[in-house]
Write a protein that holds these residues in place. Structure first.
Motif, PDB file in Angstrom:
ATOM      1  N   THR A   1     143.901  29.577 -15.526  1.00  0.00           N
ATOM      2  CA  THR A   1     142.734  30.418 -15.796  1.00  0.00           C
ATOM      3  C   THR A   1     142.512  31.394 -14.652  1.00  0.00           C
ATOM      4  N   ASN A   2     142.735  30.921 -13.425  1.00  0.00           N
ATOM      5  CA  ASN A   2     142.572  31.832 -12.289  1.00  0.00           C
ATOM      6  C   ASN A   2     143.606  32.952 -12.334  1.00  0.00           C
ATOM      7  N   LEU A   3     144.846  32.571 -12.648  1.00  0.00           N
ATOM      8  CA  LEU A   3     145.931  33.545 -12.672  1.00  0.00           C
ATOM      9  C   LEU A   3     145.731  34.555 -13.791  1.00  0.00           C
ATOM     10  N   ALA A   4     145.402  34.026 -14.982  1.00  0.00           N
ATOM     11  CA  ALA A   4     145.203  34.928 -16.123  1.00  0.00           C
ATOM     12  C   ALA A   4     143.993  35.814 -15.889  1.00  0.00           C
ATOM     13  N   GLY A   5     143.015  35.287 -15.153  1.00  0.00           N
ATOM     14  CA  GLY A   5     141.808  36.074 -14.898  1.00  0.00           C
ATOM     15  C   GLY A   5     142.103  37.356 -14.155  1.00  0.00           C
ATOM     16  N   VAL A   6     143.181  37.367 -13.399  1.00  0.00           N
ATOM     17  CA  VAL A   6     143.530  38.576 -12.651  1.00  0.00           C
ATOM     18  C   VAL A   6     143.773  39.739 -13.616  1.00  0.00           C
ATOM     19  N   SER A   7     144.483  39.451 -14.704  1.00  0.00           N
ATOM     20  CA  SER A   7     144.794  40.537 -15.621  1.00  0.00           C
ATOM     21  C   SER A   7     143.691  40.750 -16.644  1.00  0.00           C
ATOM     22  N   LEU A   8     142.885  39.698 -16.912  1.00  0.00           N
ATOM     23  CA  LEU A   8     141.890  39.827 -17.973  1.00  0.00           C
ATOM     24  C   LEU A   8     140.612  40.505 -17.505  1.00  0.00           C
ATOM     25  N   THR A   9     140.241  40.283 -16.252  1.00  0.00           N
ATOM     26  CA  THR A   9     138.944  40.793 -15.819  1.00  0.00           C
ATOM     27  C   THR A   9     139.087  41.779 -14.666  1.00  0.00           C
ATOM     28  N   GLY A  10     140.155  42.522 -14.678  1.00  0.00           N
ATOM     29  CA  GLY A  10     140.339  43.556 -13.669  1.00  0.00           C
ATOM     30  C   GLY A  10     139.394  44.710 -13.932  1.00  0.00           C
ATOM     31  N   PRO A  11     139.358  45.687 -13.039  1.00  0.00           N
ATOM     32  CA  PRO A  11     138.398  46.787 -13.159  1.00  0.00           C
ATOM     33  C   PRO A  11     138.570  47.601 -14.434  1.00  0.00           C
ATOM     34  N   THR A  12     139.741  47.581 -15.050  1.00  0.00           N
ATOM     35  CA  THR A  12     139.926  48.389 -16.256  1.00  0.00           C
ATOM     36  C   THR A  12     139.405  47.681 -17.499  1.00  0.00           C
ATOM     37  N   SER A  13     139.174  46.361 -17.417  1.00  0.00           N
ATOM     38  CA  SER A  13     138.694  45.653 -18.602  1.00  0.00           C
ATOM     39  C   SER A  13     137.589  44.677 -18.210  1.00  0.00           C
ATOM     40  N   ALA A  14     136.599  45.188 -17.461  1.00  0.00           N
ATOM     41  CA  ALA A  14     135.512  44.336 -16.995  1.00  0.00           C
ATOM     42  C   ALA A  14     134.771  43.751 -18.185  1.00  0.00           C
ATOM     43  N   GLY A  15     134.334  42.511 -18.025  1.00  0.00           N
ATOM     44  CA  GLY A  15     133.599  41.886 -19.111  1.00  0.00           C
ATOM     45  C   GLY A  15     133.471  40.404 -18.887  1.00  0.00           C
TER      46      GLY A  15
ATOM     47  N   THR B   1     138.287  38.648 -23.692  1.00  0.00           N
ATOM     48  CA  THR B   1     137.314  39.342 -22.859  1.00  0.00           C
ATOM     49  C   THR B   1     136.409  40.194 -23.742  1.00  0.00           C
ATOM     50  N   MET B   2     135.093  39.979 -23.626  1.00  0.00           N
ATOM     51  CA  MET B   2     134.106  40.760 -24.378  1.00  0.00           C
ATOM     52  C   MET B   2     133.199  41.482 -23.393  1.00  0.00           C
ATOM     53  N   THR B   3     132.775  42.694 -23.740  1.00  0.00           N
ATOM     54  CA  THR B   3     132.021  43.511 -22.784  1.00  0.00           C
ATOM     55  C   THR B   3     130.554  43.107 -22.695  1.00  0.00           C
ATOM     56  N   ASN B   4     129.999  42.543 -23.751  1.00  0.00           N
ATOM     57  CA  ASN B   4     128.562  42.278 -23.807  1.00  0.00           C
ATOM     58  C   ASN B   4     128.302  40.776 -23.722  1.00  0.00           C
ATOM     59  N   TYR B   5     127.410  40.374 -22.805  1.00  0.00           N
ATOM     60  CA  TYR B   5     127.157  38.946 -22.595  1.00  0.00           C
ATOM     61  C   TYR B   5     126.576  38.288 -23.849  1.00  0.00           C
ATOM     62  N   ASP B   6     125.591  38.930 -24.465  1.00  0.00           N
ATOM     63  CA  ASP B   6     124.949  38.341 -25.646  1.00  0.00           C
ATOM     64  C   ASP B   6     125.956  38.125 -26.774  1.00  0.00           C
ATOM     65  N   GLU B   7     126.835  39.108 -26.961  1.00  0.00           N
ATOM     66  CA  GLU B   7     127.844  38.986 -28.018  1.00  0.00           C
ATOM     67  C   GLU B   7     128.834  37.866 -27.690  1.00  0.00           C
ATOM     68  N   ALA B   8     129.203  37.778 -26.414  1.00  0.00           N
ATOM     69  CA  ALA B   8     130.125  36.716 -26.003  1.00  0.00           C
ATOM     70  C   ALA B   8     129.476  35.348 -26.198  1.00  0.00           C
ATOM     71  N   ALA B   9     128.199  35.236 -25.831  1.00  0.00           N
ATOM     72  CA  ALA B   9     127.490  33.965 -25.980  1.00  0.00           C
ATOM     73  C   ALA B   9     127.370  33.583 -27.453  1.00  0.00           C
ATOM     74  N   MET B  10     127.107  34.574 -28.308  1.00  0.00           N
ATOM     75  CA  MET B  10     127.015  34.315 -29.740  1.00  0.00           C
ATOM     76  C   MET B  10     128.369  33.859 -30.298  1.00  0.00           C
ATOM     77  N   ALA B  11     129.452  34.495 -29.843  1.00  0.00           N
ATOM     78  CA  ALA B  11     130.790  34.111 -30.301  1.00  0.00           C
ATOM     79  C   ALA B  11     131.092  32.668 -29.891  1.00  0.00           C
ATOM     80  N   ILE B  12     130.738  32.322 -28.655  1.00  0.00           N
ATOM     81  CA  ILE B  12     130.988  30.961 -28.170  1.00  0.00           C
ATOM     82  C   ILE B  12     130.178  29.952 -28.982  1.00  0.00           C
ATOM     83  N   ALA B  13     128.882  30.258 -29.184  1.00  0.00           N
ATOM     84  CA  ALA B  13     128.019  29.337 -29.931  1.00  0.00           C
ATOM     85  C   ALA B  13     128.524  29.143 -31.360  1.00  0.00           C
ATOM     86  N   SER B  14     129.070  30.201 -31.942  1.00  0.00           N
ATOM     87  CA  SER B  14     129.513  30.133 -33.336  1.00  0.00           C
ATOM     88  C   SER B  14     130.899  29.521 -33.478  1.00  0.00           C
ATOM     89  N   LEU B  15     131.781  29.763 -32.507  1.00  0.00           N
ATOM     90  CA  LEU B  15     133.184  29.368 -32.663  1.00  0.00           C
ATOM     91  C   LEU B  15     133.545  28.061 -31.959  1.00  0.00           C
TER      92      LEU B  15
END
Length: 211
Positions: free
Chosen positions: A113-127, A175-189
């Motif tokens: 997760t740490n390693l993948a996080g480098v590519s997933l949450t870099g400055p070009t795809s913050a979220g 990676t999702m840009t909006n916290y509320d949408e991400a939280a809703m996706a987690i709660a639903s899925l």
């Protein structure tokens, strides 16, 4: 149809808060799926009533307009499969080559997760990075797009594959840009049954929610 044209089409029904057209991350070509968030539910209902099954100016076929409901086991999955089956497959090639660099096989999930996080949450795809566990060996990126797309803006998906077999190792990241949408996706899925597997969905470690 681009985002501006889509907004013009829907704006007659009310105030648009956000809009998004899904595009292929590799080619930049529209995937033919868009999302509109209205200020009021009644506006969204009017837009559905007015535009579902209509053929917009310049379009070759009618559009389908519906609420982006939480995917249910049967109707949601069938609709998503229908929406994505034509274009989603092109994700697997280029994204697979990115994952190959990391050679995940001997690494624990925490370090992955740490390693993948480098590519997933870099400055070009913050979220907000979401961890998805218990995927089948056949799962690919299109499955994650299908599951999370209806909840909001998804900027990146990654299925972690075994370097030697190219099969999914049972987990991936979204990676999702909006916290509320991400939280809703987690709660639903979280706990959602996909095939014969029950998914475990959560935020990736709290320290790495944001880039």
């Amino acid at each position: 149809m681009n985002q501006k044209e889509m907004e013009q089409l829907f704006s007659q029904y009310g105030r648009i808060i956000t809009s998004r057209i899904l595009v292929d991350q590799v080619t930049g070509v529209s995937r033919g799926v868009g999302f509109i968030r209205f200020d009021k539910r009644i506006e969204a209902e009017e837009a559905i009533k007015g535009l579902n099954g209509q053929k917009p100016l310049g379009a070759s076929e009618p559009i389908t307009v519906k609420f982006a409901n939480n995917p249910s086991q049967k109707t949601g999955q069938a609709l998503l499969t229908h929406l994505y089956q034509t274009t989603a497959r092109r994700y697997t090639g280029p994204l697979h080559h990115q994952t190959q660099r990391f050679r995940f096989s001997p690494i624990t999930i925490d370090s992955v997760t740490n390693l993948a996080g480098v590519s997933l949450t870099g400055p070009t795809s913050a979220g907000w990075c979401i961890f998805v566990y218990n995927l089948s060996p056949e799962a690919d990126e299109s499955v994650l797009w299908q599951l999370f797309g209806p909840f909001g803006a998804v900027t990146n998906v990654k299925v972690i594959r075994d370097f030697t077999t190219n099969k999914c190792k049972g987990f991936g990241f979204v990676t999702m840009t909006n916290y509320d949408e991400a939280a809703m996706a987690i709660a639903s899925l979280n706990g959602y049954r996909l095939g014969d597997r029950v998914l475990q969905v959560s935020f990736k470690t709290s320290k790495q929610h944001k880039a």
